[in-house]
Design a protein around this motif. Structure first.
Motif, PDB file in Angstrom:
ATOM      1  N   LYS A  85      40.320  31.570  33.763  1.00 45.93           N
ATOM      2  CA  LYS A  85      40.781  30.727  34.872  1.00 45.93           C
ATOM      3  C   LYS A  85      41.493  31.512  35.969  1.00 45.93           C
ATOM      4  O   LYS A  85      41.878  30.950  36.979  1.00 45.93           O
ATOM      5  N   TYR A  86      41.675  32.815  35.741  1.00 46.46           N
ATOM      6  CA  TYR A  86      42.390  33.641  36.709  1.00 46.46           C
ATOM      7  C   TYR A  86      41.532  33.792  37.965  1.00 46.46           C
ATOM      8  O   TYR A  86      40.361  34.184  37.880  1.00 46.46           O
ATOM      9  N   PRO A  87      42.079  33.445  39.137  1.00 47.14           N
ATOM     10  CA  PRO A  87      41.289  33.551  40.372  1.00 47.14           C
ATOM     11  C   PRO A  87      40.815  34.985  40.608  1.00 47.14           C
ATOM     12  O   PRO A  87      41.596  35.920  40.591  1.00 47.14           O
ATOM     13  N   LYS A  88      39.521  35.120  40.788  1.00 46.25           N
ATOM     14  CA  LYS A  88      38.935  36.454  41.051  1.00 46.25           C
ATOM     15  C   LYS A  88      38.789  36.623  42.551  1.00 46.25           C
ATOM     16  O   LYS A  88      38.418  35.695  43.250  1.00 46.25           O
ATOM     17  N   GLU A  89      39.074  37.803  43.006  1.00 48.52           N
ATOM     18  CA  GLU A  89      39.006  38.047  44.460  1.00 48.52           C
ATOM     19  C   GLU A  89      37.699  38.647  44.859  1.00 48.52           C
ATOM     20  O   GLU A  89      36.966  39.208  44.206  1.00 48.52           O
TER      21      GLU A  89
END
Length: 150
Positions: free
Chosen positions: A146-150
């Motif tokens: 769920k960690y936002p990927k850039e």
């Protein structure tokens, strides 16, 4: 010779752990770099001769703590850097969940949680340290998904 004395169920369980951990590490690599080394330290301390179970357990907690804090920060929150909640994984999990992280299994949190004094105690067991590591892997993977990927 060890493989020959293990039952099929034991071999399947070992294989399952290896596969599960491989999958986790393939996701965890997308977390900030400071989240990952503690997982390696947890394993290193388990394999040390003599083993350092307390240090392993603490490293697992640190991996979860750093991962949750990284998620909270990424989502615009302000995680505690110390004080009574700085190492409180339940508090950090609730904070992360309030920022759209799916609910974390509370049993996994409990298996990872420990007091700082665990680093100096000889009462820590191999089972406790390994459970903490396995729980940390699962939690870190779930956050990484769920960690936002850039």
């Amino acid at each position: 010779s060890l493989l020959q004395v293990l039952s099929e169920a034991e071999l399947n369980e070992i294989g399952s752990h290896i596969f599960e951990h491989y999958q986790a590490y393939s996701e965890i690599k997308f977390l900030p770099n400071d989240c990952i080394p503690d997982l390696k330290i947890a394993v290193d301390q388990l394999m040390e001769r003599p083993p350092q179970y307390g240090l392993s357990h603490w490293a697992s907690l640190q991996a979860v703590e750093k991962t949750l804090k990284a998620y909270i920060q990424k989502m615009g929150g302000n995680p505690p850097s110390g004080g009574k909640n700085g190492h409180n994984l339940m508090f950090l999990a609730q904070m992360a969940e309030s920022l759209q992280l799916p609910s974390i299994d509370k049993q996994l949190i409990a298996q990872s949680q420990c007091s700082p004094s665990v680093r100096y105690e000889s009462s820590s067991t191999q089972r406790d340290a390994y459970r903490a590591y396995c729980a940390a892997i699962k939690i870190c993977r779930n956050v990484a998904l769920k960690y936002p990927k850039e």
